[in-house]
Design an enzyme around this catalytic site. Structure first.
Site, PDB file in Angstrom:
ATOM      1  CG  ASP A 228       1.811   4.534  -4.905  1.00 34.35           C
ATOM      2  OD1 ASP A 228       0.806   5.229  -4.668  1.00 34.35           O
ATOM      3  OD2 ASP A 228       2.956   4.997  -5.024  1.00 34.35           O
ATOM      4  CB  ALA A 229       0.064  -1.970  -3.159  1.00 33.22           C
TER       5      ALA A 229
END
Length: 284
Positions: A228-229
């Site tokens: 999620d980056a």
């Protein structure tokens, strides 16, 4: 209208816009859209140009090589060339939650997305009926710790067989491996609630409720090996009021998620996203 779209990035230098414009003009190109951005912090130049093909005095097959020789070599450019004459092919990965899938399929059915969906892959059977109602092939590939690597090989093989250009994770509740991601760099779009990492776990909206948050939101991004980056494509928020229940937050959050994901898909389809490093330039 048949058109070409070119996405360019290189070190910022004098004369780039003039050189690209002159290239298009010299081959009788009618420019439809042109936009550029300079990231002054790192000294990088980015451009998106779209032009008509009907009057363009170069065959489609020769445009890339000619541009490389006439312009790109001089400025050390990286560029992508796309044509709207062929529809991108998008695969959807889902689990059990249906809100993002329904939104995508409805936009696809109504013609809002100029895309082909050759297959949907899921680790559960709950949404098979929804997918088959749209006459899209549905593949059920259950995943667990012991078979994850083998299932990913099957998934990749299916995507190759169906000539998939990019993948959308419509609330697919599995973490893709680095090996999978490397096959589709900056071509896997994910959606998640913006509470990460503050509200991790299975019930982020309930955790947010307990903390009395005043804003909730969602983020669509390209998938990278760091969870999620990846480079962010689109974000949106909704205002929370004191009388909203956990169920209200779930509904509000899902509404935001499906809109944000659909916007990200549309930007990607229209070739308006240029990723570099862990950032993006979005040519709205």
């Amino acid at each position: 209208m048949d058109k070409a779209i070119m996405m360019i990035q290189c070190k910022d230098q004098k004369g780039i816009v003039a050189k690209v414009s002159d290239f298009l003009y010299s081959y009788k190109g009618n420019i439809l859209e042109i936009d550029q951005h300079v990231d002054e912090e790192i000294g990088m130049f980015f451009m998106r140009a779209a032009w008509e093909l009907e009057s363009f005095d170069l065959e489609k097959e020769k445009i890339a090589d000619t541009f490389q020789q006439d312009v790109a070599n001089e400025f050390g450019m990286k560029f992508e060339l796309h044509f709207n004459t062929s529809k991108p092919r998008m695969a959807i990965f889902v689990s059990k939650l249906s809100h993002c899938l329904f939104d995508i399929l409805s936009r696809y059915y109504s013609g809002q997305f100029d895309v082909e969906i050759p297959l949907v892959i899921s680790n559960h059977l709950e949404l098979k009926r929804v997918v088959t109602a749209f006459r899209i092939p549905f593949y059920h590939l259950p995943v667990n710790k012991s078979n994850k690597a083998e299932v990913e090989k099957q998934q990749i093989e299916l995507l190759k067989q169906h000539h998939v250009d990019f993948v959308v994770l419509a609330r697919y509740m599995q973490i893709l491996s680095g090996d999978f991601i490397k096959v589709f760099p900056n071509k896997i779009i994910n959606i998640h609630h913006s509470f990460l990492p503050a509200f991790v776990g299975a019930k982020p909206y309930h955790a947010a409720y307990e903390r009395g948050v005043k804003i909730i939101g969602a983020t669509a991004h390209y998938v990278t090996e760091e969870l999620d980056a990846g480079p962010i494509i689109e974000q949106e928020v909704a205002r929370v009021r004191h009388h909203n229940s956990p169920a209200d937050l779930v509904q509000m959050g899902q509404d935001v998620e499906k809109v944000v994901l659909s916007k990200a898909i549309k930007y990607h389809l229209e070739r308006k996203v240029l990723a570099y490093g862990n950032k993006t330039v979005i040519f709205y």
